[in-house]
Design a protein around this motif. Structure first.
Motif, PDB file in Angstrom:
ATOM      1  N   LYS A 195      80.641 -51.242 -68.664  1.00  0.00           N
ATOM      2  CA  LYS A 195      81.524 -51.735 -69.721  1.00  0.00           C
ATOM      3  C   LYS A 195      81.071 -53.102 -70.224  1.00  0.00           C
ATOM      4  CE  LYS A 195      85.495 -49.369 -67.620  1.00  0.00           C
ATOM      5  NZ  LYS A 195      86.809 -49.542 -66.960  1.00  0.00           N
ATOM      6  N   LEU A 196      80.044 -53.641 -69.584  1.00  0.00           N
ATOM      7  CA  LEU A 196      79.641 -55.020 -69.865  1.00  0.00           C
ATOM      8  C   LEU A 196      78.296 -55.126 -70.562  1.00  0.00           C
ATOM      9  CD1 LEU A 196      80.501 -56.401 -66.301  1.00  0.00           C
ATOM     10  CD2 LEU A 196      81.950 -56.536 -68.332  1.00  0.00           C
ATOM     11  N   GLY A 197      77.404 -54.112 -70.395  1.00  0.00           N
ATOM     12  CA  GLY A 197      76.035 -54.252 -70.852  1.00  0.00           C
ATOM     13  C   GLY A 197      75.293 -55.253 -69.986  1.00  0.00           C
ATOM     14  N   TRP A 198      74.124 -55.698 -70.454  1.00  0.00           N
ATOM     15  CA  TRP A 198      73.350 -56.692 -69.703  1.00  0.00           C
ATOM     16  C   TRP A 198      73.324 -58.032 -70.423  1.00  0.00           C
ATOM     17  CZ3 TRP A 198      71.493 -56.206 -64.836  1.00  0.00           C
ATOM     18  CH2 TRP A 198      71.458 -54.914 -64.280  1.00  0.00           C
ATOM     19  N   GLY A 199      74.264 -58.214 -71.326  1.00  0.00           N
ATOM     20  CA  GLY A 199      74.319 -59.454 -72.083  1.00  0.00           C
ATOM     21  C   GLY A 199      75.220 -60.496 -71.449  1.00  0.00           C
ATOM     22  N   GLY A 200      75.804 -61.323 -72.299  1.00  0.00           N
ATOM     23  CA  GLY A 200      76.610 -62.442 -71.823  1.00  0.00           C
ATOM     24  C   GLY A 200      77.816 -62.020 -71.016  1.00  0.00           C
ATOM     25  N   ASP A 201      78.429 -60.892 -71.356  1.00  0.00           N
ATOM     26  CA  ASP A 201      79.611 -60.442 -70.618  1.00  0.00           C
ATOM     27  C   ASP A 201      79.275 -60.141 -69.160  1.00  0.00           C
ATOM     28  OD1 ASP A 201      81.200 -60.694 -72.822  1.00  0.00           O
ATOM     29  OD2 ASP A 201      81.086 -58.578 -73.403  1.00  0.00           O
ATOM     30  N   PHE A 202      78.084 -59.549 -68.933  1.00  0.00           N
ATOM     31  CA  PHE A 202      77.688 -59.244 -67.555  1.00  0.00           C
ATOM     32  C   PHE A 202      77.416 -60.515 -66.773  1.00  0.00           C
ATOM     33  CE2 PHE A 202      74.010 -58.881 -64.661  1.00  0.00           C
ATOM     34  CZ  PHE A 202      74.636 -58.188 -63.635  1.00  0.00           C
ATOM     35  N   TRP A 203      76.653 -61.435 -67.360  1.00  0.00           N
ATOM     36  CA  TRP A 203      76.277 -62.641 -66.612  1.00  0.00           C
ATOM     37  C   TRP A 203      77.474 -63.545 -66.357  1.00  0.00           C
ATOM     38  CZ3 TRP A 203      72.060 -62.223 -64.082  1.00  0.00           C
ATOM     39  CH2 TRP A 203      71.027 -61.422 -64.580  1.00  0.00           C
ATOM     40  N   LYS A 204      78.452 -63.475 -67.234  1.00  0.00           N
ATOM     41  CA  LYS A 204      79.683 -64.234 -67.005  1.00  0.00           C
ATOM     42  C   LYS A 204      80.406 -63.726 -65.765  1.00  0.00           C
ATOM     43  CE  LYS A 204      83.972 -65.600 -69.316  1.00  0.00           C
ATOM     44  NZ  LYS A 204      84.810 -65.463 -70.548  1.00  0.00           N
ATOM     45  N   LEU A 205      80.341 -62.428 -65.526  1.00  0.00           N
ATOM     46  CA  LEU A 205      80.970 -61.831 -64.348  1.00  0.00           C
ATOM     47  C   LEU A 205      80.048 -61.881 -63.137  1.00  0.00           C
ATOM     48  CD1 LEU A 205      83.509 -60.206 -63.400  1.00  0.00           C
ATOM     49  CD2 LEU A 205      82.227 -58.135 -63.940  1.00  0.00           C
ATOM     50  N   PHE A 206      78.727 -61.897 -63.381  1.00  0.00           N
ATOM     51  CA  PHE A 206      77.755 -61.806 -62.293  1.00  0.00           C
ATOM     52  C   PHE A 206      77.867 -62.966 -61.310  1.00  0.00           C
ATOM     53  CE2 PHE A 206      73.580 -63.288 -60.759  1.00  0.00           C
ATOM     54  CZ  PHE A 206      73.257 -62.233 -59.913  1.00  0.00           C
ATOM     55  N   TRP A 207      77.932 -64.216 -61.808  1.00  0.00           N
ATOM     56  CA  TRP A 207      77.878 -65.360 -60.914  1.00  0.00           C
ATOM     57  C   TRP A 207      79.072 -65.448 -59.975  1.00  0.00           C
ATOM     58  CZ3 TRP A 207      73.346 -67.085 -60.061  1.00  0.00           C
ATOM     59  CH2 TRP A 207      72.381 -67.069 -61.074  1.00  0.00           C
ATOM     60  N   PRO A 208      80.309 -65.330 -60.469  1.00  0.00           N
ATOM     61  CA  PRO A 208      81.419 -65.317 -59.500  1.00  0.00           C
ATOM     62  C   PRO A 208      81.373 -64.111 -58.575  1.00  0.00           C
ATOM     63  CG  PRO A 208      82.216 -64.857 -61.723  1.00  0.00           C
ATOM     64  CD  PRO A 208      80.808 -65.319 -61.863  1.00  0.00           C
ATOM     65  N   SER A 209      80.862 -62.982 -59.087  1.00  0.00           N
ATOM     66  CA  SER A 209      80.726 -61.799 -58.224  1.00  0.00           C
ATOM     67  C   SER A 209      79.705 -62.051 -57.126  1.00  0.00           C
ATOM     68  CB  SER A 209      80.304 -60.574 -59.053  1.00  0.00           C
ATOM     69  OG  SER A 209      81.273 -60.246 -60.011  1.00  0.00           O
ATOM     70  N   LEU A 210      78.579 -62.678 -57.474  1.00  0.00           N
ATOM     71  CA  LEU A 210      77.539 -62.980 -56.489  1.00  0.00           C
ATOM     72  C   LEU A 210      78.087 -63.906 -55.413  1.00  0.00           C
ATOM     73  CD1 LEU A 210      74.482 -62.697 -55.753  1.00  0.00           C
ATOM     74  CD2 LEU A 210      74.137 -64.845 -56.997  1.00  0.00           C
ATOM     75  N   MET A 211      78.813 -64.948 -55.836  1.00  0.00           N
ATOM     76  CA  MET A 211      79.389 -65.874 -54.865  1.00  0.00           C
ATOM     77  C   MET A 211      80.421 -65.155 -53.988  1.00  0.00           C
ATOM     78  SD  MET A 211      77.843 -68.777 -55.220  1.00  0.00           S
ATOM     79  CE  MET A 211      76.351 -67.918 -55.763  1.00  0.00           C
ATOM     80  N   GLY A 212      81.180 -64.233 -54.590  1.00  0.00           N
ATOM     81  CA  GLY A 212      82.138 -63.460 -53.807  1.00  0.00           C
ATOM     82  C   GLY A 212      81.462 -62.576 -52.774  1.00  0.00           C
ATOM     83  N   MET A 213      80.344 -61.958 -53.162  1.00  0.00           N
ATOM     84  CA  MET A 213      79.603 -61.112 -52.220  1.00  0.00           C
ATOM     85  C   MET A 213      79.019 -61.954 -51.081  1.00  0.00           C
ATOM     86  SD  MET A 213      80.085 -58.189 -53.596  1.00  0.00           S
ATOM     87  CE  MET A 213      81.567 -58.845 -54.335  1.00  0.00           C
ATOM     88  N   ILE A 214      78.521 -63.144 -51.418  1.00  0.00           N
ATOM     89  CA  ILE A 214      78.029 -64.054 -50.380  1.00  0.00           C
ATOM     90  C   ILE A 214      79.180 -64.486 -49.483  1.00  0.00           C
ATOM     91  CG2 ILE A 214      77.039 -66.343 -49.957  1.00  0.00           C
ATOM     92  CD1 ILE A 214      75.382 -65.968 -52.514  1.00  0.00           C
ATOM     93  N   GLY A 215      80.324 -64.764 -50.114  1.00  0.00           N
ATOM     94  CA  GLY A 215      81.502 -65.182 -49.362  1.00  0.00           C
ATOM     95  C   GLY A 215      81.954 -64.147 -48.348  1.00  0.00           C
ATOM     96  N   PHE A 216      81.664 -62.876 -48.620  1.00  0.00           N
ATOM     97  CA  PHE A 216      82.069 -61.815 -47.710  1.00  0.00           C
ATOM     98  C   PHE A 216      81.489 -62.008 -46.316  1.00  0.00           C
ATOM     99  CE2 PHE A 216      81.670 -57.460 -45.973  1.00  0.00           C
ATOM    100  CZ  PHE A 216      83.003 -57.080 -46.033  1.00  0.00           C
ATOM    101  N   TRP A 217      80.215 -62.410 -46.236  1.00  0.00           N
ATOM    102  CA  TRP A 217      79.579 -62.619 -44.941  1.00  0.00           C
ATOM    103  C   TRP A 217      79.389 -64.095 -44.609  1.00  0.00           C
ATOM    104  CZ3 TRP A 217      80.432 -58.924 -42.020  1.00  0.00           C
ATOM    105  CH2 TRP A 217      80.205 -57.592 -42.359  1.00  0.00           C
ATOM    106  N   SER A 218      79.949 -64.992 -45.430  1.00  0.00           N
ATOM    107  CA  SER A 218      79.797 -66.414 -45.131  1.00  0.00           C
ATOM    108  C   SER A 218      80.481 -66.780 -43.820  1.00  0.00           C
ATOM    109  CB  SER A 218      80.363 -67.262 -46.272  1.00  0.00           C
ATOM    110  OG  SER A 218      81.760 -67.059 -46.411  1.00  0.00           O
ATOM    111  N   THR A 219      81.490 -66.006 -43.441  1.00  0.00           N
ATOM    112  CA  THR A 219      82.130 -66.234 -42.145  1.00  0.00           C
ATOM    113  C   THR A 219      81.123 -66.029 -41.014  1.00  0.00           C
ATOM    114  OG1 THR A 219      82.881 -63.941 -42.217  1.00  0.00           O
ATOM    115  CG2 THR A 219      84.447 -65.616 -42.916  1.00  0.00           C
ATOM    116  N   LEU A 220      80.408 -64.905 -41.076  1.00  0.00           N
ATOM    117  CA  LEU A 220      79.447 -64.602 -40.009  1.00  0.00           C
ATOM    118  C   LEU A 220      78.248 -65.532 -40.036  1.00  0.00           C
ATOM    119  CD1 LEU A 220      79.536 -62.316 -37.824  1.00  0.00           C
ATOM    120  CD2 LEU A 220      81.199 -62.075 -39.650  1.00  0.00           C
ATOM    121  N   SER A 221      77.927 -66.104 -41.209  1.00  0.00           N
ATOM    122  CA  SER A 221      76.793 -67.024 -41.256  1.00  0.00           C
ATOM    123  C   SER A 221      77.091 -68.302 -40.473  1.00  0.00           C
ATOM    124  CB  SER A 221      76.446 -67.375 -42.710  1.00  0.00           C
ATOM    125  OG  SER A 221      77.436 -68.182 -43.302  1.00  0.00           O
ATOM    126  N   LEU A 222      78.362 -68.556 -40.199  1.00  0.00           N
ATOM    127  CA  LEU A 222      78.728 -69.684 -39.347  1.00  0.00           C
ATOM    128  C   LEU A 222      78.736 -69.293 -37.881  1.00  0.00           C
ATOM    129  CD1 LEU A 222      81.721 -71.375 -41.208  1.00  0.00           C
ATOM    130  CD2 LEU A 222      79.298 -71.933 -41.328  1.00  0.00           C
TER     131      LEU A 222
END
Length: 508
Positions: free
Chosen positions: A238-265
């Protein structure tokens, strides 16, 4: 580099083996006093037995769970296609593997758990700050996973007992039988954790392949319903690969990292049982990014299939499995969900906070007591509210978790790798007046770095649905990069403050 820790204190009562592992000298007494108990002491070398397979199986068991499934399927639900979702998750897990391996190094080398490891940077008493933050995050995760497991029991029992169970009278917005299922799953986990770490290791070994097979069966079922794999792969973004995707990509990436950030500690809680550095390094490298990416692919395929078959993306696998009319298939799917949820919840969300709470009062709280405290707090955090909305689940919960815990990871890595060059004094980690005592047991520099990094990481975040608005609107531009901002800020500030301290010590 200037020495950044005081050198006073008695000779170090530890020995270094040819392979680099360190333990308390055989003829020296074990650390004792108010900051030591049996669960927090270094694991003797002869009991560090986990192999590459054990660590890989641990990660397979933790990665193949319902919460991991909902990470990827949730991205589909908010507009990504399968390629975008898998790319986001694969990249996130390659990134988070780096701090995972860096903090995990102290485990097999010294045999110490996370809260003891944190004493080197935060102070013997100050380590309670990151330990409690980590423990409270784990309580939230424990509650979410327990709600998911309760859901599986609820749907499973509904198929067996009929409408009288599924449509029971409601209490607090849910059927009373759902609350009962939640309680049953809660008790089951408490029973397993009370049997100790060796039982957990054995459980993870057989749970891992069972869950992977179950996910494959679910993909086969959905593809057959959709008429092949084509409709699963053809669902458009629903986003394409333009600005709409990248606007969602960065918070999504941080959220995915956040999922295992507990175990990284707190990965030292597990790597402390490692047979060697090679075992933990290869085990994690083979287990984490590969299995998370594969599981993400399976989940987005199934969720894309649900979009093709039912006209909507069903991101919760329990609710999706409940749509089948095949009783055997439903039973198998829900039992798989139960095993997967048990696997990750016990390993990731009970073991570590049990050590963290034990660190608060080692003389009064042991591993089992800490685990029970986690179980209770996991209910009081109202996990059903956190899990009810994929938007809030991914961007609010995971974003806040990642931002806060990224700050701790930055401090641990800077202290252990850059300042200390992986050298620790085991005895001083447990005693007053040693090199890790700092000022009354607290290293205020680590606290300042943690608070500064935390404010910058999450101060501008949207806390919806928890609260309306952003605490510090001026920091909004940093919110999408919370984990990276927190880690980078705390690392640089901690190094600067500690190096200034070192120069002051030299001048005295």
């Amino acid at each position: 580099m200037t020495e950044t820790v005081p050198s006073e204190g008695p000779p170090v009562a530890q020995v270094t083996l040819p392979d680099g592992r360190v333990e308390i000298a055989p003829d020296a007494p074990a650390p004792s006093g108010p900051y030591a108990n049996e669960d927090l002491l270094p694991v003797p070398v002869e009991k560090r037995t986990w192999t590459t397979y054990n660590f890989s199986a641990l990660w397979v068991g933790m990665a193949h769970n319902t919460a991991s499934w909902t990470l990827a399927s949730g991205l589909i639900a908010v507009g990504m296609d399968w390629k975008q979702a898998v790319f986001t998750i694969a990249l996130a897990n390659l990134i988070v593997l780096v701090p995972m391996l860096l903090t995990g190094h102290a485990g097999p080398k010294y045999g110490i758990p996370f809260p003891v490891f944190a004493r080197a940077s935060f102070g013997v008493r100050g380590a309670n700050l990151p330990a409690v933050v980590r423990a409270l995050v784990a309580c939230g995760w424990f509650g979410i996973q327990t709600w998911i497991g309760g859901e599986a029991i609820y749907f499973l029992a509904g198929k067996l007992f009929g409408d009288s169970w599924a449509n029971a009278s409601k209490v607090g917005g849910y059927a009373w039988t759902m609350w009962l299922s939640f309680a049953i799953f809660w008790v089951l986990q408490v029973a397993i954790i009370y049997r100790g770490m060796e039982t957990i290791r054995r459980f993870e070994n057989w749970a891992a392949p069972f869950v992977l097979l179950g996910a494959g069966v679910m993909l086969w079922w959905m593809s057959s319903k959709a008429g092949g794999f084509g409709p699963l792969l053809d669902q458009p973004s629903k986003l394409g690969w333009g600005g709409d995707f990248w606007k969602l990509f960065w918070p999504s990436l941080m959220g995915m990292i956040g999922f295992w950030s507990t175990l990284s500690l707190n990965i030292p809680d597990f790597t402390r049982y490692g047979k060697s550095q090679k075992a933990q390094t290869w085990g994690q490298a083979l287990g984490l990014p590969t299995t998370m990416t594969l599981f993400a692919f399976l989940s987005v395929m199934v969720t894309s299939g649900s979009q093709a078959v039912y006209g909507e993306a069903i991101w919760d696998p329990v609710q999706l499995a409940a749509k089948t009319d095949n009783v055997f298939g439903l039973l198998y799917a829900l039992v798989t969900v139960l095993v997967a949820t048990l696997s990750v919840n016990i390993a990731a969300n009970l073991v570590s906070p049990a050590f963290d709470f034990s660190n608060l009062a080692p003389r009064k709280i042991n591993f089992r007591t800490g685990a029970l405290a986690t179980c209770v707090l996991g209910v009081l955090i109202f996990p059903w509210k956190l899990y009810s909305d994929p938007q809030g689940y991914i961007f609010t919960w995971l974003g806040l978790v990642g931002g806060l815990l990224g700050t701790v990871a930055g401090i641990l890595i800077a202290d252990y790798w850059i300042l200390r060059r992986t050298k620790l004094d085991l005895a001083d980690l447990y005693r007053t007046g040693g090199r890790y005592w700092y000022d009354g047991g607290w290293n205020w520099r680590a606290v300042v770095a943690f608070l500064t990094g935390g404010v910058l990481a999450v101060g501008g975040a949207d806390f919806h649905p928890l609260i309306d608005g952003r605490p510090i609107p001026a920091l909004k531009s940093l919110a999408d990069y919370g984990w990276a901002v927190g880690l980078g800020t705390s690392m640089v500030l901690y190094l600067a403050l500690m190096l200034l301290r070192g120069k002051e010590k030299t001048a005295v």
